[in-house]
Design a protein around this motif. Structure first.
Motif, PDB file in Angstrom:
ATOM      1  N   UNK A  62       0.840  -1.202   0.000  1.00 21.52           N
ATOM      2  CA  UNK A  62       0.000   0.000   0.000  1.00 21.52           C
ATOM      3  C   UNK A  62       0.877   1.254   0.000  1.00 21.52           C
ATOM      4  N   UNK A  63       1.925   1.245   0.802  1.00 22.55           N
ATOM      5  CA  UNK A  63       2.809   2.418   0.860  1.00 22.55           C
ATOM      6  C   UNK A  63       3.532   2.629  -0.469  1.00 22.55           C
ATOM      7  N   UNK A  64       4.062   1.563  -1.054  1.00 22.66           N
ATOM      8  CA  UNK A  64       4.755   1.698  -2.337  1.00 22.66           C
ATOM      9  C   UNK A  64       3.795   2.072  -3.462  1.00 22.66           C
ATOM     10  N   UNK A  65       2.573   1.553  -3.434  1.00 17.26           N
ATOM     11  CA  UNK A  65       1.591   1.914  -4.454  1.00 17.26           C
ATOM     12  C   UNK A  65       1.239   3.395  -4.364  1.00 17.26           C
ATOM     13  N   UNK A  66       1.116   3.909  -3.143  1.00 17.93           N
ATOM     14  CA  UNK A  66       0.834   5.337  -2.975  1.00 17.93           C
ATOM     15  C   UNK A  66       2.013   6.178  -3.439  1.00 17.93           C
ATOM     16  N   UNK A  67       3.238   5.722  -3.173  1.00 19.50           N
ATOM     17  CA  UNK A  67       4.422   6.440  -3.656  1.00 19.50           C
ATOM     18  C   UNK A  67       4.454   6.472  -5.178  1.00 19.50           C
ATOM     19  N   UNK A 121       1.848   6.073  -7.301  1.00 20.58           N
ATOM     20  CA  UNK A 121       0.716   6.807  -7.871  1.00 20.58           C
ATOM     21  C   UNK A 121       0.873   8.319  -7.727  1.00 20.58           C
ATOM     22  N   UNK A 122       1.338   8.768  -6.576  1.00 21.08           N
ATOM     23  CA  UNK A 122       1.401  10.210  -6.343  1.00 21.08           C
ATOM     24  C   UNK A 122       2.744  10.818  -6.720  1.00 21.08           C
ATOM     25  N   UNK A 123       3.775   9.989  -6.888  1.00 22.47           N
ATOM     26  CA  UNK A 123       5.130  10.448  -7.212  1.00 22.47           C
ATOM     27  C   UNK A 123       5.654  11.445  -6.175  1.00 22.47           C
ATOM     28  N   UNK A 124       5.186  11.310  -4.973  1.00 24.26           N
ATOM     29  CA  UNK A 124       5.683  12.148  -3.880  1.00 24.26           C
ATOM     30  C   UNK A 124       5.913  11.269  -2.666  1.00 24.26           C
ATOM     31  N   UNK A 125       6.760  11.763  -1.797  1.00 22.27           N
ATOM     32  CA  UNK A 125       6.940  11.090  -0.518  1.00 22.27           C
ATOM     33  C   UNK A 125       6.276  11.960   0.536  1.00 22.27           C
ATOM     34  N   UNK A 126       5.475  11.326   1.358  1.00 22.83           N
ATOM     35  CA  UNK A 126       4.820  12.066   2.423  1.00 22.83           C
ATOM     36  C   UNK A 126       4.945  11.278   3.718  1.00 22.83           C
ATOM     37  N   UNK A 127       4.605  11.871   4.831  1.00 29.53           N
ATOM     38  CA  UNK A 127       4.742  11.181   6.115  1.00 29.53           C
ATOM     39  C   UNK A 127       3.922   9.890   6.211  1.00 29.53           C
ATOM     40  N   UNK A 128       2.794   9.824   5.502  1.00 29.41           N
ATOM     41  CA  UNK A 128       1.971   8.618   5.528  1.00 29.41           C
ATOM     42  C   UNK A 128       2.736   7.422   4.963  1.00 29.41           C
ATOM     43  N   UNK A 129       3.425   7.629   3.833  1.00 33.00           N
ATOM     44  CA  UNK A 129       4.201   6.539   3.230  1.00 33.00           C
ATOM     45  C   UNK A 129       5.303   6.063   4.160  1.00 33.00           C
ATOM     46  N   UNK A 130       6.019   7.017   4.726  1.00 35.33           N
ATOM     47  CA  UNK A 130       7.114   6.628   5.611  1.00 35.33           C
ATOM     48  C   UNK A 130       6.617   6.016   6.920  1.00 35.33           C
ATOM     49  N   UNK A 131       5.462   6.460   7.381  1.00 36.96           N
ATOM     50  CA  UNK A 131       4.891   5.826   8.576  1.00 36.96           C
ATOM     51  C   UNK A 131       4.530   4.380   8.289  1.00 36.96           C
ATOM     52  N   UNK A 132       3.922   4.130   7.118  1.00 40.19           N
ATOM     53  CA  UNK A 132       3.594   2.749   6.757  1.00 40.19           C
ATOM     54  C   UNK A 132       4.836   1.903   6.572  1.00 40.19           C
ATOM     55  N   UNK A 133       5.809   2.426   5.822  1.00 40.79           N
ATOM     56  CA  UNK A 133       7.000   1.640   5.517  1.00 40.79           C
ATOM     57  C   UNK A 133       7.890   1.430   6.740  1.00 40.79           C
ATOM     58  N   UNK A 134       8.262   2.520   7.382  1.00 41.15           N
ATOM     59  CA  UNK A 134       9.269   2.429   8.437  1.00 41.15           C
ATOM     60  C   UNK A 134       8.699   2.038   9.795  1.00 41.15           C
ATOM     61  N   UNK A 135       7.626   2.667  10.211  1.00 41.26           N
ATOM     62  CA  UNK A 135       7.112   2.425  11.560  1.00 41.26           C
ATOM     63  C   UNK A 135       6.304   1.130  11.620  1.00 41.26           C
ATOM     64  N   UNK A 136       5.275   1.035  10.780  1.00 44.23           N
ATOM     65  CA  UNK A 136       4.386  -0.126  10.859  1.00 44.23           C
ATOM     66  C   UNK A 136       5.007  -1.339  10.176  1.00 44.23           C
TER      67      UNK A 136
END
Length: 142
Positions: free
Chosen positions: A85-90, A92-107
């Motif tokens: 989900x995090x990589x798909x959002x990255x 699709x949006x071609x941006x990095x945001x805190x949501x992506x990094x929270x999914x990838x790194x924290x969760x």
């Protein structure tokens, strides 16, 4: 000079490129985890793929309830879904945001992968503590 050369040559790693590589690896790992879950829950996928086992053989192969291997593969499967989900959002949006990094790194990595590695490490410590040293060796000469 070096920064402008990297931009001109097209070798800049963008969020979209990182997302494409990440989602490719995640999809492969998701298929492997799904296959292992199917094996652990059904008992049908044996070593001979074309042989359909009888009901007695399936009951022999399958264990009901939670086992260590099932928990590990469930955690890996959930990790791959979260990271996908995090990589798909990255991508699709071609941006990095805190949501992506929270999914990838924290969760994904911080909680799920770390928990999986802890369970696997404990499982292998238990397995190796039960093993006898030299049990697989045979006396050949004396």
């Amino acid at each position: 000079m070096e920064a402008s050369f990297a931009v001109e040559s097209g070798s800049v790693l963008t969020s979209r490129n990182a997302g494409i590589v990440g989602i490719s690896i995640t999809v492969v790992l998701w298929f492997i985890a799904s296959w292992r879950l199917l094996y652990h829950y059904s008992g049908v996928c044996g070593s001979d793929f074309f042989h359909r086992p009888s009901d007695d053989e399936v009951q022999y192969l399958r264990t009901d309830g939670l086992t260590t291997k099932r928990v590990v593969h469930v955690l890996l499967w959930i990790t791959m879904v979260v990271e996908g989900v995090a990589y798909a959002d990255m991508t699709a949006s071609n941006t990095t945001n805190p949501f992506n990094y929270a999914l990838l790194d924290v969760i994904g990595r911080g909680v799920l992968e770390f928990s999986t590695y802890i369970i696997v490490t404990i499982f292998w410590f238990i397995v190796t503590s039960r093993a006898r040293a030299g049990a697989s060796e045979k006396k050949i000469v004396f």
